[in-house]
Design a protein around this motif. Structure first.
Motif, short mmCIF file in Angstrom:
data_model
loop_
_atom_site.label_atom_id
_atom_site.label_comp_id
_atom_site.label_asym_id
_atom_site.label_seq_id
_atom_site.Cartn_x
_atom_site.Cartn_y
_atom_site.Cartn_z
N TYR A 292 -1.87 -4.00 -14.20
CA TYR A 292 -3.26 -4.29 -14.62
C TYR A 292 -3.56 -5.78 -14.54
O TYR A 292 -4.65 -6.18 -14.14
CB TYR A 292 -3.54 -3.74 -16.02
N VAL A 293 -2.58 -6.61 -14.92
CA VAL A 293 -2.76 -8.06 -14.77
C VAL A 293 -2.99 -8.38 -13.29
O VAL A 293 -3.90 -9.14 -12.93
CB VAL A 293 -1.53 -8.84 -15.31
N ALA A 294 -2.18 -7.78 -12.41
CA ALA A 294 -2.34 -7.99 -10.97
C ALA A 294 -3.71 -7.52 -10.50
O ALA A 294 -4.35 -8.17 -9.67
CB ALA A 294 -1.23 -7.27 -10.20
N ALA A 295 -4.19 -6.38 -11.04
CA ALA A 295 -5.51 -5.87 -10.64
C ALA A 295 -6.63 -6.82 -11.07
O ALA A 295 -7.57 -7.06 -10.31
CB ALA A 295 -5.74 -4.48 -11.23
N VAL A 296 -6.53 -7.38 -12.27
CA VAL A 296 -7.53 -8.35 -12.73
C VAL A 296 -7.49 -9.59 -11.84
O VAL A 296 -8.54 -10.10 -11.40
CB VAL A 296 -7.32 -8.72 -14.22
N LEU A 297 -6.29 -10.10 -11.54
CA LEU A 297 -6.16 -11.25 -10.65
C LEU A 297 -6.65 -10.92 -9.25
O LEU A 297 -7.21 -11.77 -8.55
CB LEU A 297 -4.71 -11.74 -10.61
N THR A 298 -6.47 -9.67 -8.86
CA THR A 298 -6.97 -9.20 -7.56
C THR A 298 -8.49 -9.32 -7.49
O THR A 298 -9.05 -9.81 -6.52
CB THR A 298 -6.54 -7.72 -7.36
N LEU A 299 -9.15 -8.85 -8.55
CA LEU A 299 -10.61 -8.95 -8.59
C LEU A 299 -11.07 -10.40 -8.63
O LEU A 299 -12.05 -10.77 -7.97
CB LEU A 299 -11.17 -8.15 -9.78
N TRP A 300 -10.36 -11.21 -9.41
CA TRP A 300 -10.71 -12.63 -9.51
C TRP A 300 -10.55 -13.32 -8.16
O TRP A 300 -11.44 -14.04 -7.70
CB TRP A 300 -9.84 -13.29 -10.57
N SER A 301 -9.42 -13.08 -7.49
CA SER A 301 -9.21 -13.73 -6.19
C SER A 301 -10.21 -13.21 -5.16
O SER A 301 -10.68 -13.98 -4.31
CB SER A 301 -7.77 -13.56 -5.70
N MET A 302 -10.58 -11.93 -5.24
CA MET A 302 -11.59 -11.40 -4.33
C MET A 302 -12.93 -12.09 -4.57
O MET A 302 -13.62 -12.47 -3.62
CB MET A 302 -11.75 -9.88 -4.49
N ALA B 212 0.83 -1.22 0.00
CA ALA B 212 0.00 0.00 0.00
C ALA B 212 0.86 1.26 0.00
O ALA B 212 0.57 2.21 -0.74
CB ALA B 212 -0.95 -0.01 1.20
N VAL B 213 1.93 1.28 0.79
CA VAL B 213 2.81 2.45 0.83
C VAL B 213 3.51 2.63 -0.52
O VAL B 213 3.58 3.75 -1.05
CB VAL B 213 3.83 2.34 1.99
N ILE C 132 -7.66 -0.46 -7.03
CA ILE C 132 -8.29 -1.79 -7.02
C ILE C 132 -7.53 -2.71 -6.08
O ILE C 132 -8.13 -3.41 -5.25
CB ILE C 132 -8.34 -2.39 -8.45
N ILE C 133 -6.21 -2.71 -6.18
CA ILE C 133 -5.38 -3.59 -5.34
C ILE C 133 -5.52 -3.22 -3.87
O ILE C 133 -5.74 -4.08 -3.01
CB ILE C 133 -3.92 -3.56 -5.82
N ILE C 134 -5.40 -1.95 -3.54
CA ILE C 134 -5.50 -1.51 -2.15
C ILE C 134 -6.91 -1.78 -1.62
O ILE C 134 -7.07 -2.28 -0.49
CB ILE C 134 -5.11 -0.03 -2.00
N GLY C 135 -7.93 -1.47 -2.40
CA GLY C 135 -9.31 -1.70 -1.98
C GLY C 135 -9.58 -3.17 -1.71
O GLY C 135 -10.22 -3.53 -0.71
N ARG C 136 -9.09 -4.05 -2.57
CA ARG C 136 -9.29 -5.49 -2.39
C ARG C 136 -8.62 -5.95 -1.10
O ARG C 136 -9.18 -6.76 -0.36
CB ARG C 136 -8.71 -6.23 -3.59
N GLU C 137 -7.43 -5.44 -0.81
CA GLU C 137 -6.73 -5.85 0.40
C GLU C 137 -7.53 -5.47 1.65
O GLU C 137 -7.58 -6.24 2.61
CB GLU C 137 -5.32 -5.25 0.45
N ILE C 138 -8.15 -4.32 1.62
CA ILE C 138 -8.98 -3.90 2.75
C ILE C 138 -10.20 -4.81 2.89
O ILE C 138 -10.51 -5.29 3.98
CB ILE C 138 -9.40 -2.41 2.60
N VAL C 139 -10.88 -5.08 1.79
CA VAL C 139 -12.07 -5.94 1.81
C VAL C 139 -11.72 -7.34 2.31
O VAL C 139 -12.38 -7.88 3.20
CB VAL C 139 -12.73 -6.01 0.42
N ILE C 140 -10.67 -7.94 1.76
CA ILE C 140 -10.32 -9.31 2.12
C ILE C 140 -9.78 -9.38 3.54
O ILE C 140 -10.06 -10.34 4.27
CB ILE C 140 -9.33 -9.93 1.10
#
Length: 184
Positions: free
Chosen positions: A157-167, A74-75, A95-103
């Motif tokens: 962006y690949v990481a963000a898509v995988l982030t949404l998928w894993s979420m 996040a930092v 997207i990545i930071i938001g997913r980490e908070i949700v999960i």
């Protein structure tokens, strides 16, 4: 205190050092901050490996490891967003930071109700973590406009898509506990 926990704590100690180095008004600051982030990413893998290999897993380590990971990522994303002020970078980073908070909230709640195992780390999550770590290292090391910076943004962006998928996978696993069927 054991070696895996020391490595985990070292990631937290690296955060202010990383930020100070990143903002130094010198030519080498981005490359050195990329090196610090790389070292943090390596300790992330190494502490988990050693904890399993040496049978040194502890409740403290289980708590602190994901905290250290999320803080470092996040930092790093926050300084990159601030430094480059580009919507192209801000979208996947949020997207990545938001997913980490949700999960993180989901895992905490699932642990509270005794169902933590149903939201354990998935294989997709490990691939996502690798993609985001490599992307962040590239974005730290290479200034905007360089080919490797564009590749790094694409990887983010690949990481963000995988982030949404894993979420989605985590939420799907937790769905029965989030929305239990009425028994009436």
């Amino acid at each position: 205190m054991n070696l895996p926990n020391v490595l985990t704590m070292s990631r937290i100690v690296m955060i202010p050092v990383f930020v100070v180095i990143f903002y130094l008004p010198v030519q080498w600051s981005y490359m050195v901050s990329a090196g610090i982030f790389t070292l943090a990413a390596i300790t992330d893998w190494l502490d988990g490996y050693l904890a399993r290999k040496l049978d040194q897993s502890t409740p403290f380590g289980a708590f602190l490891d994901p905290v250290a990971d999320k803080l470092m990522v996040a930092v790093a994303l926050a300084v990159l967003i601030q430094e480059h002020a580009a919507v192209l970078l801000t979208i996947p980073a949020t997207i990545i930071i938001g997913r980490e908070i949700v999960i993180s909230a989901l895992r905490e709640w699932m642990a509270e109700i005794g169902s933590r195992a149903s939201v354990a780390v998935s294989y997709i999550g490990k691939i996502k973590t690798t993609a985001q770590m490599v992307a962040i290292i590239g974005l730290l090391a290479f200034p905007p406009g360089e080919l490797l910076a564009y590749v790094s943004v694409g990887l983010l962006y690949v990481a963000a898509v995988l982030t949404l998928w894993s979420m989605f996978l985590y939420l799907k696993a937790a769905w029965p506990d989030l929305f239990p069927a009425d028994e009436a």
